[in-house]
Design a protein around this motif. Structure first.
Motif, short mmCIF file in Angstrom:
data_model
loop_
_atom_site.label_atom_id
_atom_site.label_comp_id
_atom_site.label_asym_id
_atom_site.label_seq_id
_atom_site.Cartn_x
_atom_site.Cartn_y
_atom_site.Cartn_z
N ASN A 177 -65.69 17.42 7.11
CA ASN A 177 -66.88 18.18 7.57
C ASN A 177 -67.55 17.58 8.86
O ASN A 177 -67.60 16.30 8.95
N LEU A 178 -68.42 18.26 9.35
CA LEU A 178 -69.10 17.85 10.63
C LEU A 178 -70.36 16.88 10.03
O LEU A 178 -70.32 15.89 10.58
N PHE A 179 -70.88 17.41 9.00
CA PHE A 179 -71.90 16.52 8.27
C PHE A 179 -71.33 16.52 6.66
O PHE A 179 -71.59 17.13 6.03
N GLY A 180 -70.91 15.13 6.64
CA GLY A 180 -70.04 15.14 5.39
C GLY A 180 -71.01 14.67 3.99
O GLY A 180 -70.71 15.19 2.92
N GLY A 181 -72.30 14.19 4.42
CA GLY A 181 -73.29 14.03 3.13
C GLY A 181 -73.79 12.44 3.44
O GLY A 181 -73.11 11.72 4.01
N ARG A 182 -74.29 12.04 2.33
CA ARG A 182 -74.78 10.78 2.19
C ARG A 182 -73.83 9.74 1.56
O ARG A 182 -73.25 10.15 0.85
N GLY A 183 -73.65 8.61 2.12
CA GLY A 183 -72.89 7.57 1.76
C GLY A 183 -73.90 6.71 0.93
O GLY A 183 -75.17 6.80 0.85
N VAL A 184 -73.43 5.76 -0.11
CA VAL A 184 -74.37 4.99 -0.84
C VAL A 184 -73.54 3.51 -0.96
O VAL A 184 -72.46 3.31 -1.04
N THR A 185 -74.34 2.47 -1.01
CA THR A 185 -73.91 1.07 -0.91
C THR A 185 -74.18 0.75 -2.08
O THR A 185 -75.06 0.90 -3.04
N LEU A 186 -73.00 -0.05 -2.66
CA LEU A 186 -72.98 -0.37 -3.99
C LEU A 186 -72.95 -1.96 -4.35
O LEU A 186 -72.11 -2.67 -3.11
N LYS A 187 -73.41 -2.54 -5.19
CA LYS A 187 -73.07 -3.93 -5.84
C LYS A 187 -71.73 -3.67 -6.43
O LYS A 187 -71.53 -2.86 -7.01
N ASN A 188 -70.66 -4.39 -6.32
CA ASN A 188 -69.40 -4.38 -6.77
C ASN A 188 -69.40 -5.11 -8.26
O ASN A 188 -69.15 -6.35 -8.75
N VAL A 189 -70.15 -4.42 -9.21
CA VAL A 189 -70.61 -5.04 -10.49
C VAL A 189 -70.14 -3.98 -11.43
O VAL A 189 -70.00 -2.65 -11.45
N TYR A 190 -69.84 -4.30 -12.96
CA TYR A 190 -69.57 -3.16 -13.79
C TYR A 190 -70.99 -2.65 -14.30
O TYR A 190 -72.10 -3.34 -14.43
N SER A 191 -70.77 -1.26 -14.68
CA SER A 191 -71.97 -0.71 -14.83
C SER A 191 -71.32 0.79 -15.60
O SER A 191 -70.36 1.40 -15.05
N THR A 192 -72.37 1.52 -16.44
CA THR A 192 -71.86 2.59 -16.99
C THR A 192 -72.26 3.84 -16.17
O THR A 192 -71.93 4.95 -16.42
N SER A 193 -73.17 3.49 -15.06
CA SER A 193 -73.77 4.60 -14.21
C SER A 193 -73.59 3.88 -12.83
O SER A 193 -73.62 2.83 -12.37
N TYR A 194 -73.54 4.80 -11.87
CA TYR A 194 -73.57 4.49 -10.26
C TYR A 194 -74.94 4.11 -9.97
O TYR A 194 -75.10 3.00 -9.17
N GLN A 195 -75.80 4.54 -10.68
CA GLN A 195 -77.31 3.82 -10.36
C GLN A 195 -77.40 2.31 -10.59
O GLN A 195 -77.95 1.82 -10.03
N GLY A 196 -76.70 1.91 -11.60
CA GLY A 196 -76.74 0.42 -12.14
C GLY A 196 -75.96 -0.19 -11.21
O GLY A 196 -75.97 -1.47 -11.15
N MET A 197 -75.10 0.28 -10.08
CA MET A 197 -74.22 -0.35 -9.14
C MET A 197 -75.02 -0.32 -7.80
O MET A 197 -74.66 -0.99 -6.82
N LYS A 198 -76.03 0.70 -7.48
CA LYS A 198 -76.62 0.78 -6.28
C LYS A 198 -77.41 -0.55 -5.70
O LYS A 198 -78.09 -0.88 -6.29
N PHE A 199 -77.20 -0.72 -4.41
CA PHE A 199 -77.48 -1.96 -3.90
C PHE A 199 -79.02 -1.71 -3.73
O PHE A 199 -79.39 -0.85 -2.79
N PRO A 200 -80.04 -2.65 -4.47
CA PRO A 200 -81.24 -2.17 -4.32
C PRO A 200 -81.72 -2.43 -2.85
O PRO A 200 -81.61 -3.59 -2.15
N GLY A 201 -82.67 -1.37 -2.40
CA GLY A 201 -83.01 -1.58 -0.91
C GLY A 201 -82.29 -1.36 0.33
O GLY A 201 -82.48 -1.45 1.28
#
Length: 453
Positions: free
Chosen positions: A153-177
């Motif tokens: 797509n021209l505008f594909g959507g938001r990307g997210v930066t993660l810390k490469n750690v184990y988590s049961t949810s993506y929110q537990g991997m989201k790079f704070p800040g």
């Protein structure tokens, strides 16, 4: 501005969900760790320094000092004699989790090909934390990574930066800040996908017309919120808030400088068009991804401080990727302002970013450019952090930054080198000699239980 308008709505008792910045927040918590001292290593700091027979102290999840300093009681000491230490590697272009392993139709969640403009989608909502690729990337020294939507797509959507750690949810991997990125694409992909469906855009000029129309709509969206905010501040009790629009909310974030553009683009002429488009609508391009012709406009990219996230030698697989050269990274990496980044766009390539950087370093040297390990390491650490807007938190072994650290068994730019130890926020999450510290995803555990040992 939009932030102010949203704040006014909250004061009026409207839904706090209007503050997109607070939606799906990071719940990442660093693993507990004890102070750790690495002794007698060759240290590449990520910011251009190479220190021989140096020590490094991690404490409280941060880099405490490099070189020499006080050692607190209870510190764990690791003899790193003969080994090399670098910042944790950062991949700015990954699809782990949204195109996870195994590669089956049920896992194809990276491209929302229902419309050429899907700025309303967020890649994190497709991330599967059980993707075995995360653990494989950690074994390659990758401690942070940006997960992007695909490039249909021209505008594909938001990307997210993660810390490469184990988590049961993506929110537990989201790079704070970490700021959000917006994936955009120019060239063949969007015109091919929608042209085959007899829809717009079907040409490169159609691509640009669509960009302009959306940026006009985003500017109008900001203006409507600003007028509403002014009415509220003036005490107008009959003021009516504009209808929330998730697509335009993301684009408005770009116009306000809060969301970073990550632009999939190969040809130099198209990159110049995109730079002109950014000037027209007063926003900034953060990074051109893939950009096999970036070497042709390296001066312009350096002047505008736009990063190039590039492959070492992947080119020629379609017409817009035809004119690539293997010296591309070395040529884009020019002072002042140059920002060359080695990226993967691959579940396999992310496991050996150090080797990809080594190939680029070798090609640059053969072309007459003196590139030393202490400089080349920035392509997969400090420059990558700059591309993602997290350079104040990680990317170099600067005291106070996150203790994301890799201990290699030798020069990381050797094909024979492997990551021995990988620390994330000072916690040892991978140890090549300790199976208990070699992550296995829940998905893999489920498969391995059925295999006879």
């Amino acid at each position: 501005m939009l932030k102010q308008a949203c704040a006014a709505l909250v004061l009026l008792g409207a839904s706090g969900a209007l503050q997109a910045a607070n939606a799906f927040p990071s719940t990442y918590t660093p693993v507990a760790s004890q102070p750790t001292l690495l002794r007698n290593a060759t240290v590449l700091t990520g910011d251009g320094q190479r220190l021989e027979q140096a020590d490094l102290l991690m404490a409280g999840g941060r880099i405490e000092w490099v070189g020499q300093g006080d050692v607190p009681p209870g510190t764990q000491e690791i003899d790193a004699t003969g080994r090399w230490v670098t910042p944790g590697l950062i991949d700015v272009h990954s699809h782990l989790g949204v195109y996870p392993s195994p590669s089956v139709d049920a896992h194809q969640d990276g491209n929302e090909m229902s419309d050429p403009v899907t700025a309303n989608i967020w890649a994190e909502h497709s991330v599967w934390p059980q993707d075995p690729g995360f653990g494989k990337a950690l074994a390659g020294g990758v401690t942070s990574l940006q997960i992007l939507p695909g490039s249909a797509n021209l505008f594909g959507g938001r990307g997210v930066t993660l810390k490469n750690v184990y988590s049961t949810s993506y929110q537990g991997m989201k790079f704070p800040g970490a700021p959000y990125g917006l994936k955009m694409a120019c060239g063949e992909n969007p015109k091919r996908v929608y042209g085959q469906r007899n829809k717009l855009p079907s040409t490169r000029m159609g691509n640009v017309a669509h960009y302009r129309a959306e940026w006009i709509a985003a500017r109008d969206y900001l203006d409507r919120w600003a007028r509403y905010d002014a009415q509220v501040e003036a005490g107008d009790e009959e003021a009516t808030a504009p209808l929330r629009d998730l697509k335009l909310e993301t684009l408005a974030g770009v116009l306000q400088g809060e969301i970073i553009i990550h632009m999939h683009c190969y040809r130099a002429d198209e990159m110049m068009t995109i730079l002109s488009l950014a000037e027209e609508f007063d926003y900034r391009i953060g990074t051109f991804h893939h950009a096999v012709e970036a070497y042709k406009i390296a001066d312009e990219l350096a002047e505008k401080q736009v990063c190039g996230a590039l492959w070492a030698d992947w080119w020629g697989f379609k017409m817009e990727a035809y004119d690539g050269i293997q010296e591309n990274i070395a040529l884009v990496d020019r002072p002042p302002g140059g920002c060359a980044v080695v990226h993967s766009d691959s579940a396999e390539g992310i496991q050996r970013l150090n080797q990809e950087a080594a190939k680029a370093m070798g090609k640059g040297r053969r072309a007459g450019m003196a590139i030393e390990p202490e400089h080349a390491i920035s392509w997969i650490t400090a420059n990558a952090a700059r591309s993602l807007g997290i350079e104040s938190m990680t990317g170099s072994l600067t005291p106070g930054k996150m203790a994301d650290v890799v201990v290699w068994n030798g020069n990381p730019f050797s094909v024979y080198s492997k990551a021995d130890l990988v620390f994330v926020d000072g916690a040892l999450l991978f140890d090549r000699d300790d199976p208990a510290r070699q992550p296995v995803s829940d998905f893999e555990l489920g498969q391995l239980q059925g295999v006879k040992q």
